[in-house]
Design a protein around this motif. Structure first.
Motif, mmCIF file in Angstrom:
data_model
loop_
_atom_site.group_PDB
_atom_site.id
_atom_site.type_symbol
_atom_site.label_atom_id
_atom_site.label_comp_id
_atom_site.label_asym_id
_atom_site.label_seq_id
_atom_site.Cartn_x
_atom_site.Cartn_y
_atom_site.Cartn_z
ATOM 1 N N PHE A 125 0.844 -1.196 0.000
ATOM 2 C CA PHE A 125 0.000 0.000 0.000
ATOM 3 C C PHE A 125 0.872 1.236 0.000
ATOM 4 O O PHE A 125 1.901 1.278 0.679
ATOM 5 N N CYS A 126 0.458 2.242 -0.751
ATOM 6 C CA CYS A 126 1.264 3.449 -0.791
ATOM 7 C C CYS A 126 1.180 4.161 0.553
ATOM 8 O O CYS A 126 0.289 3.889 1.356
ATOM 9 N N GLN A 127 2.139 5.046 0.780
ATOM 10 C CA GLN A 127 2.294 5.675 2.100
ATOM 11 C C GLN A 127 1.011 6.291 2.647
ATOM 12 O O GLN A 127 0.772 6.266 3.842
ATOM 13 N N ASP A 129 -2.047 5.441 1.877
ATOM 14 C CA ASP A 129 -3.232 4.581 1.753
ATOM 15 C C ASP A 129 -3.821 4.276 3.126
ATOM 16 O O ASP A 129 -3.153 3.725 3.999
#
Ligand code: HEM
Lengths: 533, 180
Positions: A125-127, A129
């Motif tokens: 997951f991106c930072q 998210d």
């Protein structure tokens, strides 16, 4: 459209962990770190439409094919959701136009928001998210629920244990009170004896010493019971201990009994307290006495056994068995079960079955007790104790027999003792026997009358306050039927004098033992006189 | 510290010395079930009292006890119902350490009083990792060494972890891996 910003692939990957770059025919050109970090079919050269669809499930019949939907979404804010055809993976994002074709800027959408089993990691997951805190918090909530469930189970178990412990403590407490009362009376009796001239000072001193030792051991048991002290019980040589206490044990039996001991477990030691062992054997003997109103034979045998209480075979004789056989009335299976079951009700008179303490105790040592009725007559009681293999066996103490244990009664008056409080009854009977009387216990007036019908008595020693018929009523009835019997009343208060006969004797409770034996002696002497004159 | 540490300590003591040893620690420190709720945050003095009492029972210096406890803690967390969160954080040492702060940050959203540390991987070679630990607590260095050892156990690595220095309030630990 001319790109306003240039984004590197690594930056793209930081923002859109599952991006997919495809050409105009939807053939994969490059993928984001989500795909790179695991084995998937989403690799350069693969056809997107074979891997994903817009259909969420089979009912989603109106979903457009990808080659129609994707070009239509390009550079619009419309949300693209892709469902993996072979795995439970969902991707979501938007579509940009790119030089080679399309950039699908996608991130993972977790199914069900449950971490377990999805194979997802924080790095997927991106930072920014919010799925990460969401998944973590839901994971924590599940962990807490599991903990709460476990806590409820622990609580219920603790409650059951506490109740069990309380019951056990009460039971043991009752035994200890009973035993202390007995030992105390032995001490008092012998102190009185010492004060008198003519008694055997040596015997009395020995008896007091023995009783004192037992009392201090009982205090130790109490301390252990209340968690007041962690006492390591050293191994005890069983045969020697029983042999040394045989006279003491015999003292709790009337003359028409024989007590034999066949010890074949020499050198075998068990981690039990000496007094506990003696007390438990006393309990078994008291039980046997109850089963044999006309006397009989009791045999104690010890041996080492491979077979445990549950029938399981162990190595190298892990068990010491103390077997007690008596030839009194046998008991059926159900009675045996009730006698040993710690949860079964008490006897009708409120007393506990003596054998129950035997089981409670043997279990507390890691063993157990079994009781079997013998086919002809009699009962076989076996106490299983785990053998201790360590050295340091405690030197046994020869406990000298207390006064009277030598079975040489000085006086032979037969006393019927009536008392509704069982422990007090047992204590008085015990004392009288030690003093050399034939004492017969009765828990109430009805039992007393029954006993009088089947035997001869010289003296009736009765408590005044009892449920149903009280001691004064009983005394009147007894005197009417058996005028030769001497009457002694015991009471904590002075009963209505108009109800008493002048020649009856009164003893105040708590009983003064020297006064008791004095009163009995004079009563007996007077009876003897009146019989001879 | 949060109750999960207390629960883990209890389990470690029971595993090592049996239930009665823990019962004594509880008695000495006036601890009961209310002090053992995983996500409750307790005053650090409670945690310190429990650790010192346990160290005394184990016959160890407090630092030694902290270290074996740190190592045990990782095992406890993965076997407890927090296992999925551990799995979620990472399956190799580098990923795990890199994700630790994110995980801690997420965890404390639900625990307003918790103070989580920060771990940064500042150097990485095949055989050596340099980890910077920042915390507003002091005195937990031995615990951190134990935790790093526990992580190695968990993630199938062998090697050593040791303190290599203090920089501006941060503490650096070097993990030397037995890789070849
Ligand atoms: C599921 C796993 C984990 C959870 C739920 C978790 C949660 C927490 C929480 C809530 C705290 C704050 C304690 C407080 O202030 O009350 C904490 C502290 C801490 N955590 Fe974790 N943690 C986890 C795994 C780890 C791991 C694997 C490490 C290994 C390095 C670690 C290292 C630490 C350290 C050293 C502290 C001490 C606090 C300080 O230095 O101030 N944690 N953790």
């Amino acid at each position: 459209m001319q790109a306003a910003v240039t984004i590197r692939e690594s930056q793209l990957g930081a923002l859109f962990r599952a991006f997919i770059m495809v050409d105009a025919r939807l053939v994969v050109i490059a993928t984001g770190p989500f795909f790179l970090s695991r084995e998937t079919e989403v690799v350069p050269g693969a056809q997107l439409a074979e891997l994903f669809s817009l259909r969420h499930d089979r009912d989603d019949a109106h979903a457009r094919p990808l080659d129609v939907a994707i070009p239509a979404m390009v550079d619009t804010p419309e949300r693209l959701e892709l469902f993996c055809k072979s795995k439970n993976i969902r991707l979501a994002g938007i579509v940009f136009s790119a030089e080679e074709g399309f950039l699908l800027a996608l991130n993972i959408v977790p199914e069900d928001f449950i971490i377990e089993g999805q194979g997802l990691h924080i790095t997927d997951f991106c930072q920014i998210d919010a799925s990460v805190p969401a998944l973590t918090l839901i994971g924590m909530q599940r962990a807490l629920l599991a903990e709460a469930r476990q806590a409820a189970i622990d609580l219920a178990n603790a409650q059951a244990e506490a109740v069990e412990l309380l019951e056990r403590t009460q039971r043991l407490g009752r035994y200890i009170v009973h035993d202390l009362t007995n030992y105390l009376s032995i001490i008092r009796l012998n102190v009185a004896n010492l004060a008198r001239s003519g008694g055997s000072a040596e015997m009395s001193r020995a008896a007091i010493e023995a009783a004192t030792r037992h009392v201090s051991d009982l205090v130790l048991s109490l301390e252990r019971l209340t968690g007041h002290r962690d006492v390591e019980v050293p191994p005890l040589a069983i045969d020697q201990t029983i042999r040394a206490n045989l006279a003491f044990l015999a003292a709790s039996l009337p003359q028409d009994f024989t007590l034999d001991f066949i010890g074949s477990a020499a050198q075998v030691a068990v981690r039990v307290g000496r007094t506990e062992l003696v007390t438990i054997l006393t309990d078994v003997i008291v039980h046997a006495r109850g089963a044999m109103p006309d006397g009989g034979a009791i045999t104690i045998t010890t041996y080492r056994s491979d077979e445990g209480p549950d029938g399981a075979i162990s190595a190298r004789g892990a068990w010491l068995v103390i077997k007690i056989i008596h030839d009194g009335t046998g008991i059926d299976k159900d009675t045996a079960r009730i006698m040993l079951d710690p949860h079964a009700p008490l006897q009708a008179d409120g007393a506990d079955f003596p054998l129950r303490s035997v089981r409670t105790w043997s279990r507390s040592t890691g063993g157990d007790a079994r009781i079997t009725a013998l086919t002809a007559a009699g009962t076989d009681i076996r106490i299983y104790l785990p053998v201790s293999d360590e050295g340091n066996v405690v030197e046994y103490h020869a406990v000298p027999a207390p006064v009277g244990a030598a079975h040489q009664p000085v006086r032979t008056a037969r006393v019927l003792v009536v008392e509704d409080e069982v422990h007090a009854l047992e204590a008085v009977v015990e004392i009288l026997r030690l003093e050399g009387y034939h004492a017969t216990p009765a828990c109430n007036a009805a039992q007393a009358i029954e006993a009088l019908e089947s035997g001869d008595f010289d003296i009736l020693l009765t408590d005044v306050v009892m449920p149903e018929r009280n001691g004064v009523e009983l005394a009147h009835e007894v005197e009417a039927r058996h005028p030769q019997i001497g009457i002694i009343l015991m009471s904590g208060y002075l009963p209505d004098e108009s109800m008493l006969r002048p020649h009856w004797r009164m003893l105040r409770k708590p009983l003064d033992l020297s006064l008791l034996s004095q009163t009995l002696a004079t009563a007996h002497a007077m009876l003897a006189d009146s019989a001879t004159t | 510290m949060y109750g999960m540490t207390h629960r883990a300590l209890r389990q470690m003591m029971i595993d090592r010395l049996g239930p009665s040893a823990w019962a004594k620690v509880e008695r000495e420190t006036a601890t009961g079930p209310a002090d053992l709720i995983s996500l409750c945050v307790y005053d650090d003095s409670k945690t310190i009292a429990l650790i010192s009492a346990s160290a005394a029972r184990l016959g160890m210096e407090v630092d030694e006890a902290l270290r074996i406890f740190g190592r045990y803690w990782v095992r406890f967390a993965e076997l407890s119902s927090f296992g999925p969160i551990m799995d979620f954080t990472g399956q190799d040492l580098v990923t795990f350490i890199n994700n630790l702060d994110r995980m801690h940050r997420s965890v404390v959203l639900a625990m307003p009083d918790a103070r989580v540390p920060s771990f940064t991987l500042i150097e990485e070679t095949r055989e050596r990792l340099l980890v910077r630990y920042r915390s507003d607590r002091t005195g937990l260095e031995a615990f951190v060494i134990g935790l790093l050892e526990g992580l190695m156990d968990r993630l199938n690595e062998t090697g050593t972890a040791k303190l290599v220095g203090h920089t501006n309030g941060a503490v650096d630990f070097a993990i030397q891996l037995d890789r070849n």
